[in-house]
Design an enzyme around this catalytic site. Structure first.
Site, PDB file in Angstrom:
ATOM      1  N   HIS A   1       5.636   2.619  19.491  1.00  0.00           N
ATOM      2  CA  HIS A   1       4.633   3.031  18.489  1.00  0.00           C
ATOM      3  C   HIS A   1       4.835   4.498  18.082  1.00  0.00           C
ATOM      4  CE1 HIS A   1       0.354   1.957  16.921  1.00  0.00           C
ATOM      5  NE2 HIS A   1       0.964   2.805  16.105  1.00  0.00           N
TER       6      HIS A   1
ATOM      7  N   GLY B   1       0.855  -1.196   0.000  1.00  0.00           N
ATOM      8  CA  GLY B   1       0.000   0.000   0.000  1.00  0.00           C
ATOM      9  C   GLY B   1       0.883   1.235   0.000  1.00  0.00           C
ATOM     10  N   ARG B   2       0.316   2.349   0.459  1.00  0.00           N
ATOM     11  CA  ARG B   2       1.075   3.613   0.414  1.00  0.00           C
ATOM     12  C   ARG B   2       2.390   3.516   1.184  1.00  0.00           C
ATOM     13  NH1 ARG B   2      -4.195   5.448   1.341  1.00  0.00           N
ATOM     14  NH2 ARG B   2      -3.639   5.105   3.501  1.00  0.00           N
ATOM     15  N   ILE B   3       2.353   2.961   2.391  1.00  0.00           N
ATOM     16  CA  ILE B   3       3.575   2.925   3.208  1.00  0.00           C
ATOM     17  C   ILE B   3       4.545   1.871   2.663  1.00  0.00           C
ATOM     18  CG2 ILE B   3       4.511   2.531   5.536  1.00  0.00           C
ATOM     19  CD1 ILE B   3       1.808   3.731   6.584  1.00  0.00           C
TER      20      ILE B   3
ATOM     21  N   ARG C   1       0.848  -2.822  12.835  1.00  0.00           N
ATOM     22  CA  ARG C   1      -0.051  -2.925  13.991  1.00  0.00           C
ATOM     23  C   ARG C   1       0.300  -4.169  14.788  1.00  0.00           C
ATOM     24  NH1 ARG C   1      -1.447   1.409  13.944  1.00  0.00           N
ATOM     25  NH2 ARG C   1      -3.520   2.343  13.985  1.00  0.00           N
TER      26      ARG C   1
ATOM     27  N   GLU D   1      -0.734  -3.437  23.329  1.00  0.00           N
ATOM     28  CA  GLU D   1      -0.033  -2.196  23.677  1.00  0.00           C
ATOM     29  C   GLU D   1      -0.805  -1.435  24.747  1.00  0.00           C
ATOM     30  OE1 GLU D   1       1.344  -1.246  19.155  1.00  0.00           O
ATOM     31  OE2 GLU D   1       0.586   0.437  20.314  1.00  0.00           O
TER      32      GLU D   1
ATOM     33  N   ALA E   1       6.320   5.347  14.884  1.00  0.00           N
ATOM     34  CA  ALA E   1       6.752   5.410  13.474  1.00  0.00           C
ATOM     35  C   ALA E   1       6.279   6.678  12.774  1.00  0.00           C
ATOM     36  CB  ALA E   1       6.270   4.174  12.724  1.00  0.00           C
TER      37      ALA E   1
HETATM   38  C1  DGY Z   1      -1.559   5.106  12.429  1.00  0.00           C
HETATM   39  O1  DGY Z   1      -1.769   6.182  11.889  1.00  0.00           O
HETATM   40  O2  DGY Z   1      -2.296   4.147  12.278  1.00  0.00           O
HETATM   41  C2  DGY Z   1      -0.380   5.023  13.315  1.00  0.00           C
HETATM   42  O3  DGY Z   1      -0.171   3.762  13.813  1.00  0.00           O
HETATM   43  C3  DGY Z   1      -0.525   6.033  14.443  1.00  0.00           C
HETATM   44  O4  DGY Z   1       0.721   6.270  14.951  1.00  0.00           O
END
Ligand code: DGY
Length: 321
Positions: free
Chosen positions: A285, A155-157, A238, A267, A287
């Site tokens: 968490h 995907g985008r990331i 996640r 978490e 990123a």
């Molecule tokens: C998201 O945007 O889903 C990230 O995990 C939030 O930090």
């Protein structure tokens, strides 16, 4: 009379100022996460809410919030929101796609490099006063350049991560529920492979899928056993996508070389066994946490809330009904 909204966690002043132009705002600037009872009590007279991934929006909560029309997540992931329950309650839900891709991609590379080159382990050794001189075999790591990068989720990331891999002259393979178009594959210089092939061939496995029942424990004992013993696993997507107990075992037995993790099951109560292991890099968490990006995320969520409560379609509506 302005509509009433709740901001469930601390946000930037600019965001509160923007919301205050449109709404009567109650905000939890003390930043103590609310339990479900407190959240429901605070939302009972509100039309909208700016929420975060620690706020669970489900049917039980919605049944106590008769005036609620919109919940706007300050996150791209929205597994904290039950969309079916929102549909039934006629509550709009939104997220923040797009604005955090580069920052999250950068951080994935931070984890890849830190894990491959044992950065946190080596730094702790130095800080503890254990360093007594240069040694040929000290903190031998994994070369990232020319390695094979395996991406779950293009995907985008995932695409951002793939694009940055070209600087390290890597071979990039990916797996996804659907194969990307030839244009995308060409642009990012990636090849589609089956899940088993990715696990067997990648030196670095990195995960960029949303969490859902379909991706729950996408990486478990069986998958870890298919990875190379020299491989590293990176997760900045996640918690729950990886079976943390199985990963602890794979790291403890050195079934895989190392892992870099920004997200965890349950978490912030991560599996305590991770803390005992040297071959894992752990971050809380963060990123997407550059100052600019977190501001963009909160602002986008606020814009979604303003649109939703002003009778417009919010730009990032998840559940058109
Ligand atoms: C998201 O945007 O889903 C990230 O995990 C939030 O930090």
């Amino acid at each position: 009379m302005k509509p009433k909204v709740l901001v469930t966690r601390e946000v930037f002043d600019e965001v509160l100022e923007y919301l205050s132009q449109h709404f009567e705002v109650t905000s939890n600037q003390s930043d103590v996460p609310m339990d479900q009872g407190t959240l429901a009590a605070n939302l009972s007279d509100k039309q909208g809410a700016l929420i975060t991934l620690s706020d669970k929006i489900d049917a039980a909560l919605l049944s106590q919030c008769p005036n609620l029309k919109a919940v706007c997540n300050i996150a791209v992931g929205y597994n904290n929101i039950d969309l079916n329950a929102c549909n039934k309650a006629r509550v709009m839900a939104t997220n923040t796609p797009g604005v955090l891709d580069d920052t999250t991609g950068d951080f994935t590379w931070t984890l890849i490099l830190a894990t491959a080159r044992r950065l946190t382990e080596a730094e702790a050794y130095l800080r503890n006063g254990q360093w007594d001189g240069w040694k040929l075999k000290q903190f031998l790591g994994l070369d990232v350049y020319h390695a094979t990068l395996g991406i779950f989720g293009l995907g985008r990331i995932g695409q951002v991560v793939a694009r940055r891999a070209s600087g390290f002259e890597m071979k990039v393979i990916y797996h996804d529920v659907r194969q990307a178009s030839p244009e995308i594959e060409q642009t990012y210089r990636v090849s589609f492979v089956k899940k088993d092939e990715l696990l067997a061939k990648a030196d670095i496995v990195t995960i960029h899928v949303p969490y859902s029942p379909a991706t729950h424990h996408l990486i478990g004992k069986g998958e870890l056993e298919q990875m190379k013993p020299t491989a590293i696993l990176i997760n900045a997507s996640r918690g729950g996508v990886v079976d943390d107990a199985a990963l602890v075992e794979a790291l403890r037995s050195e079934r895989i070389a190392a892992a870099g993790l920004d997200v965890f099951e349950n978490e912030p109560k991560l599996n305590p066994a991770f803390l005992e292991l040297k071959n894992v890099v752990l971050t809380p968490h963060i990123a997407s946490s550059s100052k600019a990006t977190r501001l963009k995320m909160a602002m986008l969520a606020a814009q979604n809330l303003v649109a939703a409560l002003m009778g417009k379609t919010p730009p990032n509506l998840l559940n058109p009904f």
